[in-house]
Design an enzyme around this catalytic site. Structure first.
Site, mmCIF file in Angstrom:
data_model
loop_
_atom_site.group_PDB
_atom_site.id
_atom_site.type_symbol
_atom_site.label_atom_id
_atom_site.label_comp_id
_atom_site.label_asym_id
_atom_site.label_seq_id
_atom_site.Cartn_x
_atom_site.Cartn_y
_atom_site.Cartn_z
ATOM 1 N N ALA A 1 15.616 6.760 13.790
ATOM 2 C CA ALA A 1 15.803 5.704 12.786
ATOM 3 C C ALA A 1 16.041 6.316 11.415
ATOM 4 C CB ALA A 1 14.573 4.790 12.756
ATOM 5 N N LYS A 2 15.266 7.333 11.060
ATOM 6 C CA LYS A 2 15.373 7.916 9.717
ATOM 7 C C LYS A 2 16.679 8.701 9.562
ATOM 8 C CE LYS A 2 11.433 6.445 7.950
ATOM 9 N NZ LYS A 2 11.463 5.335 6.998
ATOM 10 N N SER B 1 12.530 10.192 5.826
ATOM 11 C CA SER B 1 11.420 11.119 6.088
ATOM 12 C C SER B 1 12.010 12.480 6.389
ATOM 13 C CB SER B 1 10.610 10.655 7.289
ATOM 14 O OG SER B 1 9.757 11.697 7.719
ATOM 15 N N ARG C 1 0.852 -1.202 0.000
ATOM 16 C CA ARG C 1 0.000 0.000 0.000
ATOM 17 C C ARG C 1 0.888 1.253 0.000
ATOM 18 N NH1 ARG C 1 -0.489 -1.901 5.728
ATOM 19 N NH2 ARG C 1 0.663 -0.339 6.910
ATOM 20 N N ASN D 1 11.612 0.537 1.476
ATOM 21 C CA ASN D 1 10.474 1.429 1.745
ATOM 22 C C ASN D 1 9.718 1.069 3.025
ATOM 23 O OD1 ASN D 1 8.007 3.191 0.900
ATOM 24 N ND2 ASN D 1 7.184 1.122 1.136
ATOM 25 N N ILE E 1 2.832 12.753 3.102
ATOM 26 C CA ILE E 1 2.255 12.135 1.909
ATOM 27 C C ILE E 1 0.928 11.474 2.309
ATOM 28 C CG2 ILE E 1 2.705 10.471 0.046
ATOM 29 C CD1 ILE E 1 4.864 12.728 0.230
ATOM 30 N N TYR F 1 11.241 7.347 15.641
ATOM 31 C CA TYR F 1 11.143 7.372 14.171
ATOM 32 C C TYR F 1 12.206 8.309 13.570
ATOM 33 C CZ TYR F 1 8.616 7.929 9.671
ATOM 34 O OH TYR F 1 8.251 7.964 8.345
HETATM 35 P P1 NAD Z 1 2.155 2.566 5.042
HETATM 36 O O1 NAD Z 1 1.939 2.324 6.488
HETATM 37 O O2 NAD Z 1 1.004 2.905 4.159
HETATM 38 O O3 NAD Z 1 2.949 1.322 4.387
HETATM 39 C C1 NAD Z 1 4.062 0.766 5.038
HETATM 40 C C2 NAD Z 1 4.469 -0.510 4.346
HETATM 41 O O4 NAD Z 1 5.526 -1.124 5.114
HETATM 42 C C3 NAD Z 1 3.344 -1.529 4.274
HETATM 43 O O5 NAD Z 1 3.393 -2.174 3.032
HETATM 44 C C4 NAD Z 1 3.688 -2.510 5.400
HETATM 45 O O6 NAD Z 1 3.196 -3.824 5.172
HETATM 46 C C5 NAD Z 1 5.195 -2.471 5.344
HETATM 47 N N1 NAD Z 1 5.794 -2.955 6.594
HETATM 48 C C6 NAD Z 1 5.567 -2.541 7.852
HETATM 49 N N2 NAD Z 1 6.290 -3.277 8.721
HETATM 50 C C7 NAD Z 1 6.994 -4.172 7.996
HETATM 51 C C8 NAD Z 1 7.907 -5.214 8.306
HETATM 52 N N3 NAD Z 1 8.261 -5.495 9.571
HETATM 53 N N4 NAD Z 1 8.430 -5.946 7.297
HETATM 54 C C9 NAD Z 1 8.101 -5.684 6.008
HETATM 55 N N5 NAD Z 1 7.222 -4.726 5.645
HETATM 56 C C10 NAD Z 1 6.686 -3.984 6.635
HETATM 57 O O7 NAD Z 1 3.252 3.698 4.984
HETATM 58 P P2 NAD Z 1 3.683 4.735 3.843
HETATM 59 O O8 NAD Z 1 3.150 6.048 4.236
HETATM 60 O O9 NAD Z 1 3.421 4.208 2.491
HETATM 61 O O10 NAD Z 1 5.250 4.760 4.151
HETATM 62 C C11 NAD Z 1 6.228 4.114 3.356
HETATM 63 C C12 NAD Z 1 7.589 4.642 3.763
HETATM 64 O O11 NAD Z 1 7.633 6.057 3.601
HETATM 65 C C13 NAD Z 1 7.945 4.373 5.224
HETATM 66 O O12 NAD Z 1 9.329 4.067 5.333
HETATM 67 C C14 NAD Z 1 7.655 5.690 5.893
HETATM 68 O O13 NAD Z 1 8.411 5.868 7.065
HETATM 69 C C15 NAD Z 1 8.037 6.668 4.806
HETATM 70 N N6 NAD Z 1 7.405 7.986 4.915
HETATM 71 C C16 NAD Z 1 6.050 8.149 4.831
HETATM 72 C C17 NAD Z 1 5.533 9.434 4.908
HETATM 73 C C18 NAD Z 1 4.067 9.714 4.828
HETATM 74 O O14 NAD Z 1 3.700 10.897 5.006
HETATM 75 N N7 NAD Z 1 3.211 8.782 4.544
HETATM 76 C C19 NAD Z 1 6.379 10.515 5.099
HETATM 77 C C20 NAD Z 1 7.735 10.307 5.169
HETATM 78 C C21 NAD Z 1 8.245 9.034 5.065
#
Ligand code: NAD
Length: 247
Positions: free
Chosen positions: A157-158, A141, A19, A89, A187, A154
């Site tokens: 980690a980032k 992030s 997703r 990701n 996002i 978080y």
């Molecule tokens: P999301 O929660 O929609 O998706 C996260 C994905 O990671 C999912 O597919 C989930 O199954 C997978 N996941 C979680 N734990 C896992 C594990 N132990 N092993 C394997 N897969 C695992 O999140 P997103 O918003 O799509 O975020 C994706 C990336 O982008 C992440 O690294 C997040 O930190 C980063 N991010 C997101 C945003 C945002 O605003 N959404 C902003 C900055 C960074």
């Protein structure tokens, strides 16, 4: 964007492709001609990825389990060969002010977002070194640079991920392998859906572009870094945040 790496069909691996941002990245890499393996944490999630991707396939991987990572990489190598593009990701949040943070919430976030990246990267790196080609792209992030109250785990980690990427870039540059970070701002995904309306409004006030980013905004930057044109870009962080943080 060209994936003309001189390889018959370049294989890309995207973790957490069920997703959000990972799903968009996997979709765009398929459009750019890669054979994409996308991971989910369950068999149902993996099947859904296979159905959606066309020229791609879903596999189960938990980045917090070394045996799960090893098993998944073995399956890709048996079926298709060595991934030459890895997009780290997968990520989670467990937000809490530091004083109230439990050890397990700290550990879970570091394990999935930082140690997990090391596990998957190490597992594919040998193949890339042999192929003398690779593109490592790690999703960080904006909060790794700015900090954010309630996200000490978080953000740590980032921020760690960025140091990891720069160090690795230096280790592997001579082998034609690049390591870069893409740092999204806010996002529109499940991760940000959980924010309250009040949190979203105050966030929006700090985004000059006046909108949340879309997963495709991030995916386009990943596709660029994976592409043949980006071969001289390494050790960098590409911020994708609508202007909310300018380096
Ligand atoms: P999301 O929660 O929609 O998706 C996260 C994905 O990671 C999912 O597919 C989930 O199954 C997978 N996941 C979680 N734990 C896992 C594990 N132990 N092993 C394997 N897969 C695992 O999140 P997103 O918003 O799509 O975020 C994706 C990336 O982008 C992440 O690294 C997040 O930190 C980063 N991010 C997101 C945003 C945002 O605003 N959404 C902003 C900055 C960074």
């Amino acid at each position: 964007m060209s994936n003309d790496h001189g390889i018959e069909q370049a294989i890309a691996l995207v973790t957490g492709a069920s997703r959000g941002i990972g799903r968009a990245i996997a979709g765009q890499l398929v459009e750019h001609g890669y054979r994409v393996f996308g991971t989910a944490t369950s068999a149902t999630g993996a099947d859904a990825i296979s159905e959606r991707l066309g020229a791609g396939q879903g596999l189960v991987m938990d980045v917090t389990e070394s045996s799960s990572v090893a098993h998944c990489i073995e399956r890709i190598q048996e079926q298709a060969g060595v991934p030459v593009v890895l997009v780290n990701n997968a990520g989670i949040t467990r937000d809490q002010l530091l004083l109230r943070q439990r050890d397990e919430d700290w550990q879970a976030v570091i394990d999935a977002n930082l140690t997990g990246v090391m596990r998957v990267t190490r597992a594919v790196l040998k193949g890339m070194l042999k192929a003398r080609f690779g593109r490592l792209i790690h999703i960080s992030s904006v909060v790794g640079s700015t900090g954010n109250p309630g996200q000490t785990n978080y953000a740590a980690a980032k921020a760690g991920l960025e140091g990891f990427s720069r160090s690795l870039a230096l280790e592997v540059a001579s082998r034609n392998i690049t390591s870069n970070v893409v740092a999204p701002g806010f996002i529109a995904t499940d991760m940000t859906d959980s924010l309250s309306e009040q949190q979203k409004e105050s966030l929006m006030a700090n985004i000059p572009a006046n909108r949340l980013g879309q997963p495709e905004d991030v995916a386009a930057c990943v596709a660029f870094l994976a592409g043949a044109e980006a071969g001289y870009v390494t050790g960098q962080t590409l911020h994708v945040n609508g202007g909310m943080y300018l380096t």
